[in-house]
Design a protein around this motif. Structure first.
Motif, PDB file in Angstrom:
ATOM      1  N   LYS A  42       0.773  -1.149  -0.105  1.00  0.00           N
ATOM      2  CA  LYS A  42       0.210   0.119  -0.115  1.00  0.00           C
ATOM      3  C   LYS A  42       0.973   1.332   0.201  1.00  0.00           C
ATOM      4  CE  LYS A  42      -4.485  -1.506   1.648  1.00  0.00           C
ATOM      5  NZ  LYS A  42      -4.537  -2.814   2.104  1.00  0.00           N
ATOM      6  N   ARG A  43       1.992   1.258   0.738  1.00  0.00           N
ATOM      7  CA  ARG A  43       2.637   2.167   1.066  1.00  0.00           C
ATOM      8  C   ARG A  43       3.407   2.596  -0.167  1.00  0.00           C
ATOM      9  NH1 ARG A  43       6.678   3.927   5.889  1.00  0.00           N
ATOM     10  NH2 ARG A  43       7.281   5.992   5.067  1.00  0.00           N
ATOM     11  N   MET A  44       4.086   1.508  -1.105  1.00  0.00           N
ATOM     12  CA  MET A  44       4.765   1.798  -2.365  1.00  0.00           C
ATOM     13  C   MET A  44       3.629   2.591  -3.527  1.00  0.00           C
ATOM     14  SD  MET A  44       7.471  -1.403  -2.859  1.00  0.00           S
ATOM     15  CE  MET A  44       7.687  -1.313  -4.668  1.00  0.00           C
ATOM     16  N   ASN A  45       2.423   1.681  -3.405  1.00  0.00           N
ATOM     17  CA  ASN A  45       1.488   2.144  -4.318  1.00  0.00           C
ATOM     18  C   ASN A  45       0.992   3.796  -4.236  1.00  0.00           C
ATOM     19  OD1 ASN A  45       1.267  -0.522  -5.166  1.00  0.00           O
ATOM     20  ND2 ASN A  45      -0.521  -0.992  -4.072  1.00  0.00           N
ATOM     21  N   GLN A  46       0.950   4.090  -2.981  1.00  0.00           N
ATOM     22  CA  GLN A  46       0.488   5.311  -2.634  1.00  0.00           C
ATOM     23  C   GLN A  46       1.625   6.402  -3.197  1.00  0.00           C
ATOM     24  OE1 GLN A  46      -0.314   6.057   1.344  1.00  0.00           O
ATOM     25  NE2 GLN A  46      -0.587   8.345   1.255  1.00  0.00           N
ATOM     26  N   ALA A  47       2.670   6.036  -2.858  1.00  0.00           N
ATOM     27  CA  ALA A  47       4.081   7.038  -3.292  1.00  0.00           C
ATOM     28  C   ALA A  47       4.223   6.946  -4.762  1.00  0.00           C
ATOM     29  CB  ALA A  47       5.443   6.529  -2.794  1.00  0.00           C
TER      30      ALA A  47
ATOM     31  N   PRO B  71      13.215  -2.607   0.686  1.00  0.00           N
ATOM     32  CA  PRO B  71      12.908  -3.808   1.512  1.00  0.00           C
ATOM     33  C   PRO B  71      11.610  -3.657   2.435  1.00  0.00           C
ATOM     34  CG  PRO B  71      14.935  -2.719   2.066  1.00  0.00           C
ATOM     35  CD  PRO B  71      14.298  -1.865   0.769  1.00  0.00           C
ATOM     36  N   LEU B  72      11.143  -4.688   2.732  1.00  0.00           N
ATOM     37  CA  LEU B  72      10.204  -4.659   3.960  1.00  0.00           C
ATOM     38  C   LEU B  72      10.800  -4.203   5.324  1.00  0.00           C
ATOM     39  CD1 LEU B  72       8.089  -7.767   3.673  1.00  0.00           C
ATOM     40  CD2 LEU B  72       7.095  -5.592   3.920  1.00  0.00           C
ATOM     41  N   SER B  73      10.116  -3.371   5.905  1.00  0.00           N
ATOM     42  CA  SER B  73      10.785  -2.915   7.247  1.00  0.00           C
ATOM     43  C   SER B  73      10.939  -3.919   8.288  1.00  0.00           C
ATOM     44  CB  SER B  73      10.178  -1.634   7.892  1.00  0.00           C
ATOM     45  OG  SER B  73       8.909  -1.931   8.290  1.00  0.00           O
TER      46      SER B  73
ATOM     47  N   GLU C 187      15.122   2.814   2.090  1.00  0.00           N
ATOM     48  CA  GLU C 187      14.330   2.267   3.225  1.00  0.00           C
ATOM     49  C   GLU C 187      12.930   2.563   3.076  1.00  0.00           C
ATOM     50  OE1 GLU C 187      15.709  -0.030   5.177  1.00  0.00           O
ATOM     51  OE2 GLU C 187      17.654   0.237   4.788  1.00  0.00           O
ATOM     52  N   GLU C 188      11.929   1.762   3.747  1.00  0.00           N
ATOM     53  CA  GLU C 188      10.647   1.614   3.598  1.00  0.00           C
ATOM     54  C   GLU C 188      10.273   3.113   4.726  1.00  0.00           C
ATOM     55  OE1 GLU C 188       6.375   0.001   3.557  1.00  0.00           O
ATOM     56  OE2 GLU C 188       8.011  -1.080   4.083  1.00  0.00           O
ATOM     57  N   GLU C 189      10.993   3.163   5.681  1.00  0.00           N
ATOM     58  CA  GLU C 189      11.163   4.263   6.512  1.00  0.00           C
ATOM     59  C   GLU C 189      11.159   5.807   5.907  1.00  0.00           C
ATOM     60  OE1 GLU C 189      11.494   0.992   9.131  1.00  0.00           O
ATOM     61  OE2 GLU C 189      12.528   1.726   7.218  1.00  0.00           O
ATOM     62  N   ASP C 190      12.206   5.828   4.760  1.00  0.00           N
ATOM     63  CA  ASP C 190      12.387   6.929   3.988  1.00  0.00           C
ATOM     64  C   ASP C 190      11.704   7.229   2.796  1.00  0.00           C
ATOM     65  OD1 ASP C 190      14.707   7.340   6.034  1.00  0.00           O
ATOM     66  OD2 ASP C 190      15.970   6.053   5.073  1.00  0.00           O
TER      67      ASP C 190
ATOM     68  N   SER D 208      11.453  11.148  -2.391  1.00  0.00           N
ATOM     69  CA  SER D 208      12.586  10.326  -2.235  1.00  0.00           C
ATOM     70  C   SER D 208      12.314   8.934  -3.213  1.00  0.00           C
ATOM     71  CB  SER D 208      12.838   9.684  -0.767  1.00  0.00           C
ATOM     72  OG  SER D 208      11.540   8.594  -0.627  1.00  0.00           O
ATOM     73  N   LEU D 209      11.225   8.696  -3.495  1.00  0.00           N
ATOM     74  CA  LEU D 209      10.857   7.733  -4.796  1.00  0.00           C
ATOM     75  C   LEU D 209      11.311   8.233  -6.206  1.00  0.00           C
ATOM     76  CD1 LEU D 209       9.968   4.747  -5.526  1.00  0.00           C
ATOM     77  CD2 LEU D 209       7.808   5.827  -5.951  1.00  0.00           C
ATOM     78  N   VAL D 210      10.716   9.557  -6.356  1.00  0.00           N
ATOM     79  CA  VAL D 210      10.952  10.152  -7.653  1.00  0.00           C
ATOM     80  C   VAL D 210      12.725  10.279  -7.829  1.00  0.00           C
ATOM     81  CG1 VAL D 210      10.598  12.185  -9.135  1.00  0.00           C
ATOM     82  CG2 VAL D 210       8.541  11.111  -7.792  1.00  0.00           C
ATOM     83  N   GLU D 211      13.115  11.084  -6.651  1.00  0.00           N
ATOM     84  CA  GLU D 211      14.705  11.182  -6.824  1.00  0.00           C
ATOM     85  C   GLU D 211      15.544  10.005  -7.087  1.00  0.00           C
ATOM     86  OE1 GLU D 211      18.150  13.168  -4.044  1.00  0.00           O
ATOM     87  OE2 GLU D 211      16.030  13.266  -3.396  1.00  0.00           O
ATOM     88  N   ALA D 212      15.212   8.905  -6.213  1.00  0.00           N
ATOM     89  CA  ALA D 212      15.870   7.386  -6.406  1.00  0.00           C
ATOM     90  C   ALA D 212      15.863   6.958  -7.869  1.00  0.00           C
ATOM     91  CB  ALA D 212      15.417   6.814  -5.295  1.00  0.00           C
ATOM     92  N   LEU D 213      14.615   6.992  -8.471  1.00  0.00           N
ATOM     93  CA  LEU D 213      14.612   6.349  -9.682  1.00  0.00           C
ATOM     94  C   LEU D 213      15.086   7.269 -10.743  1.00  0.00           C
ATOM     95  CD1 LEU D 213      10.564   5.293  -9.218  1.00  0.00           C
ATOM     96  CD2 LEU D 213      12.584   3.825  -9.625  1.00  0.00           C
TER      97      LEU D 213
END
Length: 355
Positions: free
Chosen positions: A200-205, A280-282, A307-310, A315-320
């Protein structure tokens, strides 16, 4: 004389995929194949796609590291499952049992010991999971994907064999991948997978950052059961709950993968030379095995880790974006990795172990 084998393992796709890879080889070789799994787990669906396999559902308890009222019921479910597995093994009289782990495998391995049937376990993760830790005393051999895993296993039983990758993944066709998605060849394709259950968290981000991500990528989003958002209809973005047969074609057109860090999946991406962003799963949601898997891949230059906490949209857009810039260097590193002869090694060891 009939050669018969029982496979077990389930709970997540990762606990089934090695079985899916090697079962057809045993069928080709004239073995009769049975599978013991849970009543409603993903293994039932995945194994049903293979002809000539008889599926036997049993009762399973979930092995939790946290307090839950269900913990009081689980020992009785495991006991019931052990009795059911004991009966099935007694009827089928296999020469050997192969377990991929997951909580469904525990009663099967206990019943195998009671029946005097030798068993082989495969451990994909860097450190053994709870189900495999419980089941190891009942097995003859324990096979490891990571060389470092052997130090956590009984010396006389442990053997490092590497990662078992499904042959079919190498047969993906780009033409078919572009037909399925409706994408074009002029822009990078990003494949996002949150594991068989989705995240859910990945999907939302992803969805919150969709406008920014679509400037850089065409996106295949495998979001998990019941997680499709029907309100999103954007060019260059396709959603699936779960993908089975078409995965090879979708991987064929993918330039980058954003994924959880289950061992089976990340070794498949490595064998296919797909640069990865691993989330990874936290430790709150797991025993931390995916964190260790991801760190190992980052050290070797195959992936970057968020990390999931981050995890935020930013952060997702930047990392990709960073992986897109570095993808050639990552691919170069991956070129040095050779998919080992792990699959044949597993088959040989199972056959040598057979009663």
């Amino acid at each position: 004389m009939e050669k018969r084998i029982i496979f077990t393992g389930g709970g997540t796709a990762g606990h089934v995929m090695v079985n899916v890879a090697i079962i057809p080889e045993f069928i080709k070789d004239g073995w009769t194949v049975d599978y013991i799994g849970s009543k409603a787990g993903i293994e039932r669906e995945l194994i049903s796609s293979i002809d000539q396999v008889t599926y036997h559902p049993i009762s399973t308890g979930k092995l939790r590291r946290y307090f839950s009222k269900e913990n009081f019921k689980d020992p009785f479910k495991v006991l019931k499952g052990t009795m059911q597995a004991h009966r099935i093994i007694g009827q089928k009289k296999p020469a050997v049992i192969f377990s991929k782990g997951g909580f469904v495998s525990v009663p099967v391995l206990i019943a195998a010991r009671m029946r005097g049937i030798p068993a082989v376990i495969h451990e994909s993760d860097f450190t053994p999971g709870l189900a495999n830790k419980i089941a190891i005393p009942f097995a003859k051999k324990v096979l490891a994907t990571f060389p470092e895993t052997t130090k956590y296993l009984p010396e006389k039983k442990a053997k490092w064999i590497g990662a078992v990758v499904r042959d079919e993944l190498f047969t993906g066709e780009q033409k078919r991948g572009y037909q399925i998605t409706g994408f074009n060849r002029g822009k990078n394709v990003l494949l996002i997978m949150g594991g068989s259950a989705g995240s859910k968290r990945m999907n939302q981000a992803v969805r919150e950052g969709l406008d920014q991500l679509l400037r850089q990528f065409q996106i295949i989003h495998i979001c998990g059961k019941d997680n499709i958002d029907e309100s999103i209809k954007q060019e260059g973005y396709v959603q699936y709950e779960y993908v089975q047969d078409e995965l090879k074609d979708l991987l064929a057109i993918s330039d980058i993968v954003c994924s959880r860090a289950g061992a089976n999946a990340i070794f498949e991406f490595l064998a296919l030379h797909k640069p990865m962003l691993l989330i990874p799963l936290s430790r709150h949601a797991s025993r931390g095995d995916q964190i260790v898997n991801a760190e190992s891949f980052e050290k070797q230059g195959y992936a970057k880790v968020l990390e999931e906490e981050d995890l935020t949209t930013e952060s997702l857009v930047e990392a990709l974006g960073n992986i897109r810039k570095d993808k050639m260097a990552i691919k170069e590193q991956m070129n040095q990795y050779r998919s080992s002869e792990a699959k044949q090694s597993v088959i040989d060891i199972i056959q040598q172990t057979a009663k």
